[in-house]
Write a protein that holds these residues in place. Sequence first.
Motif, PDB file in Angstrom:
ATOM      1  N   HIS A  57     -89.437 -75.996 -11.848  1.00  0.00           N
ATOM      2  CA  HIS A  57     -89.582 -76.865 -13.011  1.00  0.00           C
ATOM      3  C   HIS A  57     -90.586 -77.996 -12.774  1.00  0.00           C
ATOM      4  O   HIS A  57     -91.131 -78.148 -11.669  1.00  0.00           O
TER       5      HIS A  57
ATOM      6  N   VAL B 299     -80.803 -75.740 -17.173  1.00  0.00           N
ATOM      7  CA  VAL B 299     -82.001 -76.093 -16.409  1.00  0.00           C
ATOM      8  C   VAL B 299     -81.801 -75.804 -14.924  1.00  0.00           C
ATOM      9  O   VAL B 299     -82.713 -75.296 -14.245  1.00  0.00           O
TER      10      VAL B 299
ATOM     11  N   ARG C 298     -83.749 -71.186 -13.263  1.00  0.00           N
ATOM     12  CA  ARG C 298     -84.818 -70.877 -12.304  1.00  0.00           C
ATOM     13  C   ARG C 298     -84.504 -69.613 -11.513  1.00  0.00           C
ATOM     14  O   ARG C 298     -85.402 -68.892 -11.081  1.00  0.00           O
TER      15      ARG C 298
ATOM     16  N   LEU D 242     -86.745 -81.640 -11.302  1.00  0.00           N
ATOM     17  CA  LEU D 242     -88.137 -81.321 -11.621  1.00  0.00           C
ATOM     18  C   LEU D 242     -88.998 -81.535 -10.378  1.00  0.00           C
ATOM     19  O   LEU D 242     -89.280 -82.666  -9.983  1.00  0.00           O
TER      20      LEU D 242
END
Length: 523
Positions: free
Chosen positions: A23, A285, A289, A313
């Motif tokens: 991310h 989130v 991934r 992130l």
Amino acid sequence: MDRLLIGKGDTPQVILPRFANRHGLVAGATGTGKTITLQILAEGFSELGVPVFAADIKGDLSGIAMAGLPKPSLAERAAKVGVTNYAPQAAPTVFWDVFGEQGHPVRGTVSDMGPDLLSRLLDLSDVQEAVLMLVFKYCDDQGLMLLDLKDLRAALSHVAENAKALGAEYGLISTSSVGAIQRGLVALEQEGGEVFFGEPALELADLMRVDLSGRGIVNVLAADKLYQKPRLYSTFLLWLLAELFEELPEAGDLDKPKLVFFFDEAHLLFKDAPKALLEKIEQVVRLIRSKGVGVYFVTQNPLDLPDSVLGQLGNRVQHALRAFTPRDQKAVKAAAETFRSNPKLDVEEVITQLGVGEALVSTLLDGGIPGVVEKTLVRPPKSRMGAITPAERQTIMSRSPVSGRYEKLVDRESAYELLTQRANRVAADEADAKAQAEQEKAAAAEAKAAAKAQAQWQKDVRASYGPSPRARSTTAAPRAPSRRRDTMMDTAIKSATRSIASSIGSSVGRSLLRGILGSLTRR
């Protein structure tokens, strides 16, 4: 190409493909170059063979579909950051649009969106959301597909009408809450939101294409109109992200992502979101991934994102921030503290002094370790900077690999049709039962009247012919039974009885025919 070049500081600043699904964040004040950074990232991922999805709020991201102009200033900048053989080049692009005006229509079904996101879209209270969940549960149990808004309206009406009967299994169903949901649907329709719901629904595979040369397709969502409805915009993107999370299989650590998803104006996703929804977003989130999807949030201020999301992130591009207010100063300080420190930079000071096309960059290095933050000159895009013309857009859409697949709306049998058929059958059965009851009542009354008439007639006949002969005296010796001839009175009684029976049978027959033929025999 084994890396994505962002630009150059003291060293080239790159994103390693195997860490691209960790991310990222692109932040900065308006006019500092966020859109160009998004554009060069999308170009870079495409060249790596990674499909991209990005929303185009202002229209200028559409230029990625056309080759840029050969300007000396761009070539000079490219040389400074270490780009060799710089030449204008378009990225393979597919345009999408929820409203179907500037791209291929993109739709989803009500069932797919689910009660959680739909409650957010309609801005429902907790009680109203609970009722909506009950409606979805009932439709799931009954096999009723909710494809579009008319399906949902039909389901809400059906549940409200049968609230008492369904209450034992599904709990209390408040008709006032159903009314509030219906009003929310009307407001959504007035905003044009109903165009999103329906079929054919978007196939995720169509977002994950590569062209014949192996470059990833850049999917651009025309969002200038959609963005005017912030709740619909953010809910749509969150739905798409949730679909990717639910449908894609676990992939583990890949050499490069299956898809990179840019969420522009990310603050809208978290604004006024309840805690339960924030926790779900954080979970998506964190886990998506592993499905091979990288999510890059684009926003003005890093504080727009919750700390639980911001901490996930790994690849960051920070453009200039302005420190005019206490909140701005807090944002500058927070942004500076999220980077791995560089002894050569006063990050908190540099953030406020960055020029257009400059950024503070930190990406994940080998081993997934955050790199030291560096002041970076961002490389120029190869595609056009600025919007394309409507004619150019139409030409690109006509050559699209999904051209003609989503343009025609399909309205197959679903909850609305099934519930309408069910209601019609119930109404017809009730009408038949009522008609039959009326027929039976009329026949019974007619039979009673006929029996009364027969009894009266027999009484009158007896009065006219006198009493019938008596049987032999009971004191007489018994005789063997024998058939006797009918007297005149007996003959008259039998004849009258047959006449009355014939009259009754004819009347009852007409009554049944009247019920069967309906209005035809009543004329």
